[in-house]
Design an enzyme around this catalytic site. Structure first.
Site, PDB file in Angstrom:
ATOM      1  N   HIS A   1      -4.281  -2.101  -6.717  1.00 26.43           N
ATOM      2  CA  HIS A   1      -3.363  -1.061  -7.201  1.00 26.43           C
ATOM      3  C   HIS A   1      -4.161   0.131  -7.727  1.00 26.43           C
ATOM      4  CE1 HIS A   1       0.114  -4.163  -7.653  1.00 26.43           C
ATOM      5  NE2 HIS A   1      -0.301  -3.976  -6.429  1.00 26.43           N
TER       6      HIS A   1
ATOM      7  N   ASP B   1       0.811  -1.224   0.000  1.00 23.91           N
ATOM      8  CA  ASP B   1       0.000   0.000   0.000  1.00 23.91           C
ATOM      9  C   ASP B   1       0.841   1.269   0.000  1.00 23.91           C
ATOM     10  OD1 ASP B   1      -2.263  -1.706   0.261  1.00 23.91           O
ATOM     11  OD2 ASP B   1      -1.864  -1.830   2.398  1.00 23.91           O
TER      12      ASP B   1
END
Ligand code: IMP
Length: 493
Positions: free
Chosen positions: A51, A22
């Site tokens: 993503h 992340d």
């Protein structure tokens, strides 16, 4: 430096994360897909990843397809590599999304050697690993671990098996022998999470029947991507390898057992497309800075409010973004499921500067909008840990991209983790790491807006001082600084 200078004589770049995921791989995969690559490939993990890309204000989240897929109409090739595990329903959904937007995917290649996530993988993952509250590692519940476990145990189902009825049937039959617990009644709660099928199925024929339309849809794209990749390398194509998760979540290098089941390091990224790690000319390790995050259970020495925060975040969606905005009285708007609010609202700045470290962590979570792209869970927050970064650099190499420094605009004080009391180095011994108290170097915060800055020299002196400190204390070389979510908010050092 310019992008041309950075990528001169470079054929293969990889975007990997040096933390617990992340960190902004989506943005940089898109950046290099648009400005550098002829070929974009994802190499590991599955739809546990999320993503995020933001182009001209439009946000997209891909769980399986490489972020470069939106450039397919420019003739770029996109590959789902041999190291991946694929939930075919999710893959079909992502293709449907592209259809809705009239985006091409003519040049998509799906590895015949990727493994398929089966319903029994998801069921086992749901039963054994998901619930952090019950002492599990807090997996995403997408069947990732059991699918990789079957691959290692030599009973995995490969994409190529989908097109050989006899092999598929025998393999499923054999695999099901290893799932005796699934014979018991399935709880409603588990059914709710199933990604693959509308109803959980452990019946071989039913599995095949439900799998067939998904398999038919992807068939035109299935290739021997390892050979294709070797051809692209030989023909001098520029290649971008898009990593998933992060080094500290790697099965080989992460905080075991609180890890995912693939190798998220430079080695795994290369192997997952059929290349050796040394083929990667420019591995770029992303580092969220000066705060970092973790989703799921496991040690996180620099976490704000330590165990209190871990327990709170373990409640998952109960403490999601809406809950936190409401409870801290921060105004927001909700449109088509998207939540919009002022990330630098005075109440968020107030929380970020609170003397209570739990609230400080909440403030940074809200300012950075740190909620799982895949699960919506609140991410645990803490200061960037330079001991862990030094370790990651030892594996992924020195080149770094720093992301999210803009999030801490308005913070009075900034800290960086520089050591632990119980071990001189980062350790994979999670029991030991959990008991470590970190020491910090403190810096004065700043209120400067990075939004319009387009040149490294123009960055605030305080930020440059912290960047120098990172380089000196870890051996890293900062190549790029990200100043916002948009592709254009990128400064090459
Ligand atoms: P799994 O990959 O679903 O088996 O989950 C294993 C651990 O990795 C859990 O702690 C997850 O929260 C974490 N994890 C998996 N994928 C990601 C990701 O893309 N970002 C951050 N954490 C992840």
């Amino acid at each position: 430096m310019t992008l041309e200078q950075l990528t001169k004589n470079i054929q293969i770049i990889s975007i990997i994360c040096n933390q617990w995921g992340d960190t902004g791989k989506g943005k940089f995969s898109d950046y290099f897909a648009a400005n550098f690559a002829d070929v974009n490939a994802r190499s590991g993990g599955g739809n546990n990843a999320g993503h995020t890309t933001e182009i001209n204000g439009k946000k997209r989240i891909f769980h399986l397809l490489p972020a470069g897929i939106i450039h397919d109409n420019k003739g770029k090739v996109n590959i789902l590599g041999n190291g991946m595990v694929l939930d075919l329903k999710v893959l079909n959904q992502e293709l449907n999304e592209l259809d809705k937007e009239n985006l091409f995917y003519n040049n998509l290649m799906i590895s015949q050697d990727a493994n398929v996530i089966m319903p029994y993988h998801i069921l086992r993952d749901q039963k054994k690993n998901t619930s952090q509250k019950k002492g599990g590692i807090g997996s995403t519940g997408r069947g990732i671990g059991p699918c990789y476990a079957d691959k290692i145990a030599r009973r995995g189902i490969f994409v190529r098996d989908l097109f050989n009825e006899d092999t598929l049937s025998k393999k499923i039959e054999k695999a099901l022998e290893f799932y005796p617990e699934l014979k018991s009644t399935l709880s409603k709660k588990i059914k709710k999470y199933l990604g693959f099928y509308s109803e959980p199925s452990i019946d071989k024929d039913q599995i095949i029947e439900e799998l067939t339309p998904y398999a038919t849809r992807i068939k035109p794209f299935v290739r021997d991507t390892i050979s294709e990749m070797h051809g692209f390398v030989k023909n001098g194509k520029k290649i971008l390898l898009e990593g998933a998760q992060g080094l500290l979540l790697s099965i080989e290098f992460g905080t075991y057992p609180y890890v995912t089941s693939s190798d998220c390091s430079i080695n795994g990224v290369a192997a997952g497309v059929g290349l050796p790690a040394k083929a990667i000319d420019l591995p770029l390790g992303i580092v969220k800075f000066p705060y970092m995050t973790r989703v799921g259970a496991g040690p996180f020495p620099t976490e704000f409010a330590g165990q209190e925060s871990e327990k709170y975040c373990a409640k998952g969606l109960k403490h999601d973004i809406k809950f936190e905005l409401k409870i801290h009285e921060i105004p927001f708007e909700e449109k088509n499921g998207n939540i919009k609010y002022d990330h630098h609202h005075e109440k968020i700045i107030e929380l970020m500067n609170s003397d209570d470290s739990f609230l400080q962590g909440v403030g940074i979570r809200l300012s950075g909008e740190e909620y799982g792209a895949t699960t919506g869970r609140p991410r645990r927050t803490g200061w960037t840990d330079l001991v862990a970064l030094k370790y990651a650099i030892g594996i992924n190499g020195p080149n770094i991209i720093l992301t999210k420094p803009d999030v801490l605009q308005g913070a009075r004080e900034i800290k960086l983790g520089i050591g632990y009391d119980k071990t001189p180095n980062f350790t994979r011994d999670s029991d030991l790491l959990k008991t470590c108290t970190p020491s910090y170097k403190s810096f004065q915060g700043s209120n400067e807006d990075l939004f319009q800055i387009d040149n490294y020299r123009k960055l605030p002196p305080g930020l440059k001082q912290r960047i120098n400190f990172v380089e000196e204390s870890t051996g890293g070389i900062v190549r790029i600084v990200s100043t916002g979510a948009d592709r254009n908010q990128t400064i090459i050092k």
